[in-house]
Design a protein around this motif. Structure first.
Motif, PDB file in Angstrom:
ATOM      1  N   GLU A  33     -10.493  26.523 -74.289  1.00  0.00           N
ATOM      2  CA  GLU A  33      -9.569  27.494 -73.686  1.00  0.00           C
ATOM      3  C   GLU A  33      -9.630  27.438 -72.169  1.00  0.00           C
ATOM      4  OE1 GLU A  33      -7.606  30.527 -75.028  1.00  0.00           O
ATOM      5  OE2 GLU A  33      -7.353  28.674 -76.171  1.00  0.00           O
ATOM      6  N   THR A  34     -10.861  27.331 -71.644  1.00  0.00           N
ATOM      7  CA  THR A  34     -11.033  27.311 -70.181  1.00  0.00           C
ATOM      8  C   THR A  34     -10.391  26.048 -69.608  1.00  0.00           C
ATOM      9  OG1 THR A  34     -13.086  28.514 -70.466  1.00  0.00           O
ATOM     10  CG2 THR A  34     -12.745  27.513 -68.322  1.00  0.00           C
ATOM     11  N   ALA A  35     -10.584  24.905 -70.300  1.00  0.00           N
ATOM     12  CA  ALA A  35      -9.985  23.651 -69.822  1.00  0.00           C
ATOM     13  C   ALA A  35      -8.456  23.751 -69.854  1.00  0.00           C
ATOM     14  CB  ALA A  35     -10.467  22.498 -70.694  1.00  0.00           C
ATOM     15  N   ARG A  36      -7.920  24.356 -70.917  1.00  0.00           N
ATOM     16  CA  ARG A  36      -6.462  24.456 -71.066  1.00  0.00           C
ATOM     17  C   ARG A  36      -5.841  25.367 -70.001  1.00  0.00           C
ATOM     18  NH1 ARG A  36      -2.980  27.677 -73.669  1.00  0.00           N
ATOM     19  NH2 ARG A  36      -4.632  29.057 -74.418  1.00  0.00           N
ATOM     20  N   CYS A  37      -6.520  26.494 -69.726  1.00  0.00           N
ATOM     21  CA  CYS A  37      -5.946  27.477 -68.795  1.00  0.00           C
ATOM     22  C   CYS A  37      -6.237  27.161 -67.324  1.00  0.00           C
ATOM     23  CB  CYS A  37      -6.484  28.875 -69.090  1.00  0.00           C
ATOM     24  SG  CYS A  37      -6.081  29.426 -70.733  1.00  0.00           S
ATOM     25  N   ASN A  38      -7.143  26.204 -67.066  1.00  0.00           N
ATOM     26  CA  ASN A  38      -7.522  25.917 -65.671  1.00  0.00           C
ATOM     27  C   ASN A  38      -7.465  24.412 -65.419  1.00  0.00           C
ATOM     28  OD1 ASN A  38      -8.798  28.669 -64.604  1.00  0.00           O
ATOM     29  ND2 ASN A  38      -9.438  28.359 -66.743  1.00  0.00           N
ATOM     30  N   PRO A  39      -6.240  23.866 -65.317  1.00  0.00           N
ATOM     31  CA  PRO A  39      -6.138  22.407 -65.172  1.00  0.00           C
ATOM     32  C   PRO A  39      -6.836  21.866 -63.923  1.00  0.00           C
ATOM     33  CG  PRO A  39      -3.961  23.462 -65.218  1.00  0.00           C
ATOM     34  CD  PRO A  39      -4.951  24.554 -65.387  1.00  0.00           C
ATOM     35  N   HIS A  40      -7.109  22.748 -62.946  1.00  0.00           N
ATOM     36  CA  HIS A  40      -7.782  22.286 -61.721  1.00  0.00           C
ATOM     37  C   HIS A  40      -9.273  22.004 -61.960  1.00  0.00           C
ATOM     38  CE1 HIS A  40      -9.216  26.421 -61.806  1.00  0.00           C
ATOM     39  NE2 HIS A  40     -10.148  26.049 -60.948  1.00  0.00           N
ATOM     40  N   LEU A  41      -9.814  22.536 -63.064  1.00  0.00           N
ATOM     41  CA  LEU A  41     -11.270  22.462 -63.289  1.00  0.00           C
ATOM     42  C   LEU A  41     -11.669  21.107 -63.866  1.00  0.00           C
ATOM     43  CD1 LEU A  41     -12.696  25.593 -65.151  1.00  0.00           C
ATOM     44  CD2 LEU A  41     -13.324  24.766 -62.889  1.00  0.00           C
ATOM     45  N   TYR A  42     -12.800  20.565 -63.385  1.00  0.00           N
ATOM     46  CA  TYR A  42     -13.406  19.394 -64.019  1.00  0.00           C
ATOM     47  C   TYR A  42     -14.337  19.948 -65.091  1.00  0.00           C
ATOM     48  CZ  TYR A  42     -15.830  14.972 -64.628  1.00  0.00           C
ATOM     49  OH  TYR A  42     -16.362  13.826 -65.158  1.00  0.00           O
ATOM     50  N   CYS A  43     -14.018  19.697 -66.362  1.00  0.00           N
ATOM     51  CA  CYS A  43     -14.776  20.346 -67.446  1.00  0.00           C
ATOM     52  C   CYS A  43     -15.672  19.366 -68.191  1.00  0.00           C
ATOM     53  CB  CYS A  43     -13.815  20.986 -68.446  1.00  0.00           C
ATOM     54  SG  CYS A  43     -12.929  22.391 -67.757  1.00  0.00           S
TER      55      CYS A  43
END
Ligand code: CTP
Length: 403
Positions: A312-322
Protein backbone atom coordinates in the motif's frame (compact mmCIF):
# COMPACT_ATOMS: atom_id res chain seq x y z
CA UNK A 1 32.82 -4.38 3.69
CA UNK A 2 33.06 -4.66 7.44
CA UNK A 3 30.33 -4.63 10.06
CA UNK A 4 32.73 -2.76 12.30
CA UNK A 5 33.94 0.62 11.06
CA UNK A 6 36.20 0.89 14.15
CA UNK A 7 38.30 -2.18 13.32
CA UNK A 8 41.97 -1.25 12.89
CA UNK A 9 41.25 2.47 13.12
CA UNK A 10 43.54 4.79 15.05
CA UNK A 11 41.98 7.44 17.22
CA UNK A 12 43.72 10.20 19.13
CA UNK A 13 41.56 11.05 22.13
CA UNK A 14 42.17 14.42 23.78
CA UNK A 15 40.73 14.53 27.29
CA UNK A 16 40.27 18.07 28.59
CA UNK A 17 39.50 19.26 32.10
CA UNK A 18 35.96 18.48 33.15
CA UNK A 19 34.38 16.03 35.56
CA UNK A 20 33.09 14.03 32.57
CA UNK A 21 36.74 12.95 32.07
CA UNK A 22 35.91 9.92 34.22
CA UNK A 23 33.47 8.76 31.52
CA UNK A 24 36.24 8.90 28.94
CA UNK A 25 37.92 5.95 30.69
CA UNK A 26 34.94 3.83 29.66
CA UNK A 27 35.04 5.44 26.22
CA UNK A 28 38.65 4.27 25.75
CA UNK A 29 37.68 0.77 26.89
CA UNK A 30 34.80 0.60 24.40
CA UNK A 31 36.89 1.94 21.50
CA UNK A 32 39.70 -0.54 22.21
CA UNK A 33 37.21 -3.38 22.62
CA UNK A 34 35.74 -2.48 19.21
CA UNK A 35 39.15 -2.94 17.60
CA UNK A 36 40.50 0.63 17.48
CA UNK A 37 43.86 1.73 18.84
CA UNK A 38 43.63 4.82 21.02
CA UNK A 39 46.34 7.37 21.84
CA UNK A 40 45.24 9.46 24.80
CA UNK A 41 46.34 13.07 25.22
CA UNK A 42 45.38 14.91 28.40
CA UNK A 43 45.34 18.55 29.33
CA UNK A 44 46.90 19.35 32.70
CA UNK A 45 43.44 20.17 34.06
CA UNK A 46 42.15 16.76 32.90
CA UNK A 47 45.00 15.04 34.73
CA UNK A 48 43.69 16.61 37.96
CA UNK A 49 40.34 14.86 37.48
CA UNK A 50 41.59 11.41 36.39
CA UNK A 51 45.08 9.94 36.77
CA UNK A 52 46.93 9.39 33.47
CA UNK A 53 47.77 5.86 34.64
CA UNK A 54 44.09 4.91 34.25
CA UNK A 55 44.13 5.94 30.58
CA UNK A 56 47.55 4.41 30.07
CA UNK A 57 46.32 1.06 31.37
CA UNK A 58 43.09 1.12 29.34
CA UNK A 59 44.74 2.21 26.07
CA UNK A 60 47.97 0.25 26.49
CA UNK A 61 49.94 3.37 25.46
CA UNK A 62 51.72 6.13 27.38
CA UNK A 63 49.55 9.22 27.81
CA UNK A 64 50.84 12.48 26.33
CA UNK A 65 50.42 15.62 28.41
CA UNK A 66 53.48 17.79 27.81
CA UNK A 67 53.75 19.52 24.43
CA UNK A 68 57.48 20.00 24.88
CA UNK A 69 58.46 16.36 25.47
CA UNK A 70 59.51 14.13 22.54
CA UNK A 71 59.77 15.06 18.88
CA UNK A 72 57.01 17.48 17.98
CA UNK A 73 54.18 15.54 19.66
CA UNK A 74 51.77 18.30 18.59
CA UNK A 75 52.14 17.06 15.01
CA UNK A 76 53.08 13.39 15.25
CA UNK A 77 50.21 12.43 17.53
CA UNK A 78 47.62 13.14 14.88
CA UNK A 79 49.60 12.38 11.75
CA UNK A 80 50.69 8.77 12.09
CA UNK A 81 47.74 7.16 10.30
CA UNK A 82 45.26 8.82 12.65
CA UNK A 83 41.68 8.39 11.46
CA UNK A 84 40.07 10.77 13.94
CA UNK A 85 41.04 13.31 16.58
CA UNK A 86 38.31 13.15 19.22
CA UNK A 87 38.06 15.63 22.10
CA UNK A 88 36.00 14.16 24.97
CA UNK A 89 35.15 15.79 27.22
CA UNK A 90 35.55 19.08 25.34
CA UNK A 91 35.44 22.08 27.69
CA UNK A 92 34.21 25.53 26.65
CA UNK A 93 37.87 26.55 26.77
CA UNK A 94 39.13 23.98 24.23
CA UNK A 95 36.13 24.66 21.97
CA UNK A 96 36.96 28.38 22.00
CA UNK A 97 40.59 27.63 21.12
CA UNK A 98 39.63 25.14 18.40
CA UNK A 99 37.15 27.58 16.83
CA UNK A 100 39.64 30.41 16.78
CA UNK A 101 42.93 28.70 15.96
CA UNK A 102 44.51 29.26 19.37
CA UNK A 103 47.28 26.75 20.07
CA UNK A 104 48.84 27.05 23.52
CA UNK A 105 48.93 23.51 24.94
CA UNK A 106 49.23 20.00 23.55
CA UNK A 107 45.51 19.41 22.86
CA UNK A 108 44.99 22.77 21.15
CA UNK A 109 48.19 22.51 19.08
CA UNK A 110 47.11 19.01 17.99
CA UNK A 111 43.78 20.45 16.85
CA UNK A 112 45.42 23.34 15.01
CA UNK A 113 48.00 21.15 13.24
CA UNK A 114 45.90 18.06 12.46
CA UNK A 115 45.42 16.43 9.08
CA UNK A 116 42.61 14.09 10.19
CA UNK A 117 38.91 14.85 10.90
CA UNK A 118 38.08 16.41 14.27
CA UNK A 119 35.15 15.53 16.55
CA UNK A 120 34.25 17.10 19.88
CA UNK A 121 31.97 15.90 22.69
CA UNK A 122 31.18 19.05 24.70
CA UNK A 123 30.69 18.77 28.47
CA UNK A 124 29.92 21.75 30.67
CA UNK A 125 27.39 23.47 32.87
CA UNK A 126 24.22 24.61 31.04
CA UNK A 127 25.00 28.32 31.58
CA UNK A 128 28.39 27.82 29.94
CA UNK A 129 26.86 25.79 27.12
CA UNK A 130 24.20 28.39 26.28
CA UNK A 131 26.59 31.31 26.78
CA UNK A 132 26.63 33.36 23.53
CA UNK A 133 30.40 33.12 22.85
CA UNK A 134 30.28 29.34 23.33
CA UNK A 135 27.35 29.04 20.92
CA UNK A 136 29.23 31.21 18.40
CA UNK A 137 32.23 28.91 18.74
CA UNK A 138 30.10 25.81 18.21
CA UNK A 139 28.58 27.38 15.08
CA UNK A 140 32.10 28.20 13.79
CA UNK A 141 33.30 24.65 14.44
CA UNK A 142 30.32 23.18 12.59
CA UNK A 143 30.98 25.58 9.69
CA UNK A 144 34.55 24.26 9.59
CA UNK A 145 33.27 20.68 9.26
CA UNK A 146 33.99 19.65 12.84
CA UNK A 147 31.69 16.88 14.13
CA UNK A 148 29.92 17.98 17.31
CA UNK A 149 28.59 15.03 19.35
CA UNK A 150 25.79 16.15 21.66
CA UNK A 151 25.73 17.44 24.31
CA UNK A 152 22.74 15.80 25.96
CA UNK A 153 20.17 17.41 28.18
CA UNK A 154 20.11 15.89 31.65
CA UNK A 155 21.53 15.94 35.15
CA UNK A 156 24.70 18.03 35.42
CA UNK A 157 27.53 17.74 37.95
CA UNK A 158 26.41 20.97 39.63
CA UNK A 159 23.09 19.34 40.58
CA UNK A 160 20.81 21.11 38.11
CA UNK A 161 19.30 19.60 35.01
CA UNK A 162 20.00 21.21 31.66
CA UNK A 163 21.91 20.93 28.40
CA UNK A 164 25.67 20.50 28.48
CA UNK A 165 25.95 16.92 29.71
CA UNK A 166 28.48 14.85 27.76
CA UNK A 167 26.99 11.99 25.77
CA UNK A 168 27.36 8.56 27.35
CA UNK A 169 30.42 6.60 26.18
CA UNK A 170 28.40 4.15 24.07
CA UNK A 171 26.62 7.08 22.40
CA UNK A 172 29.98 8.67 21.56
CA UNK A 173 31.08 5.33 20.09
CA UNK A 174 27.91 5.33 17.93
CA UNK A 175 28.82 8.84 16.69
CA UNK A 176 32.42 7.77 15.98
CA UNK A 177 31.16 4.77 13.99
CA UNK A 178 29.08 7.17 11.90
CA UNK A 179 32.01 9.52 11.28
CA UNK A 180 34.09 6.55 10.09
CA UNK A 181 31.34 5.22 7.76
CA UNK A 182 30.96 6.44 4.15
CA UNK A 183 27.96 8.80 4.15
CA UNK A 184 26.24 7.21 1.15
CA UNK A 185 22.75 8.19 2.39
CA UNK A 186 23.57 11.72 3.59
CA UNK A 187 20.53 13.97 3.43
CA UNK A 188 18.09 11.07 2.89
CA UNK A 189 15.09 10.36 5.11
CA UNK A 190 14.75 6.66 5.82
CA UNK A 191 11.65 5.06 7.30
CA UNK A 192 12.08 1.58 8.79
CA UNK A 193 9.53 -0.82 10.30
CA UNK A 194 10.76 -3.56 12.63
CA UNK A 195 9.70 -6.27 15.01
CA UNK A 196 6.47 -8.24 15.23
CA UNK A 197 2.98 -6.82 15.43
CA UNK A 198 0.60 -7.74 18.24
CA UNK A 199 -3.06 -8.40 17.52
CA UNK A 200 -5.16 -8.48 20.69
CA UNK A 201 -7.75 -11.20 21.35
CA UNK A 202 -8.75 -9.59 24.63
CA UNK A 203 -6.94 -7.19 27.04
CA UNK A 204 -4.50 -9.91 28.23
CA UNK A 205 -4.09 -12.19 25.20
CA UNK A 206 -3.01 -11.69 21.64
CA UNK A 207 -1.53 -13.09 18.44
CA UNK A 208 2.07 -12.27 17.62
CA UNK A 209 5.12 -13.95 16.07
CA UNK A 210 8.75 -14.78 16.83
CA UNK A 211 10.35 -11.71 15.23
CA UNK A 212 12.96 -10.26 17.66
CA UNK A 213 13.30 -6.95 15.80
CA UNK A 214 17.09 -7.38 15.58
CA UNK A 215 17.27 -7.17 11.77
CA UNK A 216 15.07 -4.08 11.58
CA UNK A 217 16.96 -2.32 14.37
CA UNK A 218 20.24 -3.17 12.62
CA UNK A 219 18.83 -1.62 9.43
CA UNK A 220 17.94 1.55 11.36
CA UNK A 221 21.46 1.67 12.87
CA UNK A 222 23.13 1.16 9.49
CA UNK A 223 20.96 3.86 7.89
CA UNK A 224 21.96 6.31 10.67
CA UNK A 225 25.64 5.39 10.28
CA UNK A 226 25.34 5.91 6.50
CA UNK A 227 24.21 9.50 7.14
CA UNK A 228 20.42 9.23 6.88
CA UNK A 229 17.78 10.77 9.12
CA UNK A 230 16.02 7.67 10.43
CA UNK A 231 12.52 7.06 11.78
CA UNK A 232 12.03 3.56 13.20
CA UNK A 233 8.44 2.37 13.64
CA UNK A 234 8.59 -0.71 15.79
CA UNK A 235 6.25 -3.36 17.07
CA UNK A 236 6.84 -4.71 20.60
CA UNK A 237 10.48 -5.80 21.09
CA UNK A 238 12.85 -5.99 24.03
CA UNK A 239 15.64 -4.06 22.35
CA UNK A 240 16.86 -0.49 22.68
CA UNK A 241 16.62 1.88 19.74
CA UNK A 242 20.03 2.59 18.19
CA UNK A 243 21.53 6.00 19.05
CA UNK A 244 20.51 8.75 16.65
CA UNK A 245 17.34 7.01 15.48
CA UNK A 246 13.87 8.39 16.23
CA UNK A 247 11.62 5.61 17.56
CA UNK A 248 7.83 5.33 17.39
CA UNK A 249 6.45 2.29 19.22
CA UNK A 250 3.36 0.63 17.82
CA UNK A 251 1.49 -2.61 18.41
CA UNK A 252 -1.11 -3.75 15.86
CA UNK A 253 -0.64 -3.87 12.08
CA UNK A 254 -3.31 -1.19 11.69
CA UNK A 255 -1.55 1.14 14.14
CA UNK A 256 1.79 0.45 12.45
CA UNK A 257 0.19 1.31 9.11
CA UNK A 258 -1.20 4.59 10.49
CA UNK A 259 2.29 5.57 11.72
CA UNK A 260 3.85 4.65 8.36
CA UNK A 261 1.14 6.55 6.44
CA UNK A 262 1.93 9.68 8.41
CA UNK A 263 5.67 9.49 7.78
CA UNK A 264 5.79 8.12 4.23
CA UNK A 265 5.07 11.31 2.29
CA UNK A 266 8.18 13.07 3.62
CA UNK A 267 10.51 10.03 3.51
CA UNK A 268 12.83 9.10 0.62
CA UNK A 269 13.32 5.41 1.40
CA UNK A 270 11.01 2.90 3.10
CA UNK A 271 12.48 -0.36 4.40
CA UNK A 272 9.79 -2.70 5.64
CA UNK A 273 11.47 -5.22 7.94
CA UNK A 274 8.54 -5.74 10.32
CA UNK A 275 6.97 -9.18 10.51
CA UNK A 276 3.45 -7.84 10.08
CA UNK A 277 0.66 -10.18 11.14
CA UNK A 278 -1.38 -11.17 8.11
CA UNK A 279 -4.63 -11.10 10.11
CA UNK A 280 -6.13 -9.39 13.14
CA UNK A 281 -8.90 -10.60 15.43
CA UNK A 282 -12.22 -9.40 14.10
CA UNK A 283 -13.82 -8.08 17.27
CA UNK A 284 -11.38 -8.31 20.16
CA UNK A 285 -13.12 -8.53 23.52
CA UNK A 286 -12.85 -5.44 25.69
CA UNK A 287 -12.91 -7.66 28.82
CA UNK A 288 -10.82 -10.72 29.63
CA UNK A 289 -12.57 -13.75 28.12
CA UNK A 290 -13.47 -16.22 30.89
CA UNK A 291 -12.96 -19.91 30.30
CA UNK A 292 -16.23 -20.60 32.07
CA UNK A 293 -18.18 -18.50 29.55
CA UNK A 294 -17.74 -21.25 26.90
CA UNK A 295 -19.04 -24.14 28.94
CA UNK A 296 -18.52 -27.30 26.87
CA UNK A 297 -18.01 -25.39 23.57
CA UNK A 298 -14.61 -24.62 21.97
CA UNK A 299 -13.90 -20.91 21.53
CA UNK A 300 -13.66 -19.60 17.97
CA UNK A 301 -11.57 -16.63 16.90
CA UNK A 302 -12.66 -14.81 13.75
CA UNK A 303 -9.80 -13.24 11.79
CA UNK A 304 -9.81 -10.46 9.23
CA UNK A 305 -6.95 -9.73 6.81
CA UNK A 306 -4.59 -6.86 7.61
CA UNK A 307 -3.63 -4.37 4.93
CA UNK A 308 -0.27 -5.01 3.28
CA UNK A 309 1.64 -2.00 4.64
CA UNK A 310 4.53 -2.31 2.20
CA UNK A 311 2.43 -2.80 -0.95
CA UNK A 312 0.00 0.00 0.00
CA UNK A 313 2.80 2.40 0.92
CA UNK A 314 4.62 1.70 -2.37
CA UNK A 315 1.40 2.20 -4.36
CA UNK A 316 0.41 5.46 -2.65
CA UNK A 317 3.93 6.98 -2.60
CA UNK A 318 5.53 6.57 -6.03
CA UNK A 319 8.37 8.89 -4.94
CA UNK A 320 9.51 6.37 -2.29
CA UNK A 321 12.29 3.83 -2.86
CA UNK A 322 10.73 0.77 -1.20
CA UNK A 323 12.47 -2.33 0.14
CA UNK A 324 10.79 -5.45 1.51
CA UNK A 325 12.07 -8.38 3.52
CA UNK A 326 10.71 -11.80 2.53
CA UNK A 327 10.69 -14.30 5.37
CA UNK A 328 10.72 -17.73 3.73
CA UNK A 329 11.48 -21.29 4.68
CA UNK A 330 12.06 -22.52 1.08
CA UNK A 331 12.52 -21.25 -2.53
CA UNK A 332 13.89 -18.03 -1.06
CA UNK A 333 14.97 -16.28 -4.26
CA UNK A 334 11.90 -17.14 -6.33
CA UNK A 335 9.48 -16.19 -3.54
CA UNK A 336 11.42 -12.95 -3.00
CA UNK A 337 11.12 -12.16 -6.71
CA UNK A 338 7.38 -12.90 -6.63
CA UNK A 339 7.01 -10.43 -3.71
CA UNK A 340 9.07 -7.81 -5.56
CA UNK A 341 6.53 -7.92 -8.41
CA UNK A 342 3.40 -8.34 -6.27
CA UNK A 343 4.26 -5.47 -3.91
CA UNK A 344 5.67 -3.16 -6.61
CA UNK A 345 8.93 -2.44 -4.77
CA UNK A 346 12.52 -1.86 -5.92
CA UNK A 347 14.33 -4.44 -3.81
CA UNK A 348 13.42 -7.47 -1.71
CA UNK A 349 15.75 -9.10 0.78
CA UNK A 350 14.88 -12.78 0.90
CA UNK A 351 15.93 -14.47 4.11
CA UNK A 352 15.67 -17.87 5.65
CA UNK A 353 13.10 -17.30 8.39
CA UNK A 354 13.88 -20.64 10.02
CA UNK A 355 17.50 -19.63 10.60
CA UNK A 356 17.09 -15.88 11.07
CA UNK A 357 14.33 -15.62 13.69
CA UNK A 358 15.89 -14.36 16.91
CA UNK A 359 19.44 -15.21 15.74
CA UNK A 360 22.38 -12.82 15.25
CA UNK A 361 23.44 -14.20 11.86
CA UNK A 362 21.44 -14.19 8.66
CA UNK A 363 21.72 -15.62 5.14
CA UNK A 364 20.07 -13.42 2.57
CA UNK A 365 19.59 -12.78 -1.11
CA UNK A 366 19.05 -9.24 -2.43
CA UNK A 367 16.64 -9.41 -5.35
CA UNK A 368 16.01 -6.50 -7.72
CA UNK A 369 14.29 -6.50 -11.12
CA UNK A 370 17.50 -7.34 -12.94
CA UNK A 371 19.82 -8.96 -10.39
CA UNK A 372 20.15 -11.24 -7.39
CA UNK A 373 23.09 -11.41 -5.02
CA UNK A 374 23.44 -13.77 -2.06
CA UNK A 375 25.28 -13.40 1.26
CA UNK A 376 25.67 -16.41 3.54
CA UNK A 377 26.03 -16.39 7.33
CA UNK A 378 26.73 -12.70 7.90
CA UNK A 379 25.66 -10.65 10.90
CA UNK A 380 22.37 -8.78 10.76
CA UNK A 381 24.32 -5.52 10.98
CA UNK A 382 26.39 -6.53 7.96
CA UNK A 383 23.20 -7.42 6.06
CA UNK A 384 21.98 -3.92 6.93
CA UNK A 385 25.23 -2.24 5.85
CA UNK A 386 25.26 -4.11 2.55
CA UNK A 387 21.63 -3.14 2.06
CA UNK A 388 22.44 0.58 2.58
CA UNK A 389 25.14 0.30 -0.08
CA UNK A 390 22.82 -1.55 -2.48
CA UNK A 391 20.12 1.12 -2.01
CA UNK A 392 22.63 3.95 -2.46
CA UNK A 393 23.94 2.30 -5.65
CA UNK A 394 20.45 1.82 -7.04
CA UNK A 395 19.70 5.47 -6.33
CA UNK A 396 22.89 6.45 -8.17
CA UNK A 397 24.56 7.68 -4.98
CA UNK A 398 27.52 5.29 -5.19
CA UNK A 399 29.01 2.59 -7.38
CA UNK A 400 28.31 -1.05 -6.55
CA UNK A 401 27.18 -4.57 -7.08
CA UNK A 402 23.38 -4.52 -7.55
CA UNK A 403 21.07 -2.42 -9.66
N1 CTP B 1 4.37 -6.80 4.86
C1 CTP B 1 3.62 -5.70 5.16
N2 CTP B 1 2.33 -5.83 5.56
C2 CTP B 1 1.76 -7.04 5.65
C3 CTP B 1 2.53 -8.20 5.36
C4 CTP B 1 3.83 -8.04 4.97
O1 CTP B 1 4.14 -4.58 5.06
N3 CTP B 1 0.51 -7.14 6.04
C5 CTP B 1 5.76 -6.62 4.40
C6 CTP B 1 6.82 -7.13 5.35
O2 CTP B 1 7.26 -6.08 6.20
C7 CTP B 1 7.93 -7.55 4.40
C8 CTP B 1 7.19 -8.00 3.16
O3 CTP B 1 5.91 -7.38 3.23
O4 CTP B 1 8.76 -6.49 4.01
C9 CTP B 1 7.04 -9.48 3.02
O5 CTP B 1 6.44 -10.03 4.18
P1 CTP B 1 6.12 -11.57 4.27
O6 CTP B 1 5.46 -11.86 5.56
O7 CTP B 1 7.37 -12.32 3.88
O8 CTP B 1 5.12 -11.73 3.05
P2 CTP B 1 3.56 -11.79 2.92
O9 CTP B 1 3.18 -10.74 1.91
O10 CTP B 1 2.90 -11.71 4.23
O11 CTP B 1 3.37 -13.21 2.22
P3 CTP B 1 3.44 -14.68 2.90
O12 CTP B 1 3.23 -14.49 4.38
O13 CTP B 1 2.35 -15.41 2.22
O14 CTP B 1 4.80 -15.22 2.53
Amino acid sequence: MTANPLANKHITLAVTGGIAAYKSCELVRLLVKAGASVQVVMSEAAARFVGPLTFETLSGRPVAIDQFSGTMPHLTLTRENTDLLLVAPATANILAKAANGIADDLASTLIAGRKCPLAVAPAMNDMMWTNAPNQRNIALLKQDGVHVFGPACGELACGVSGSGRMLEPEQIVACVRKVLTPQVLAGKKVLVTAGPTYEPIDPVRGITNLSSGKQGYAVAQAAFEAGAEVLLISGPTGIKAPYGVKLIKTDTALNMKAAVDEAASTADIFISVAAVADWHVLAPSTQKIKKSSYGEAQPMIMLEENPDILAETARCNPHLYCVGFAAETQNIESYAREKLERKGVSLVVGNNAGLALGADLNSVVFVSKSAAIAFEGISKLEVAQRLMNAIACNLGLCKGEIS
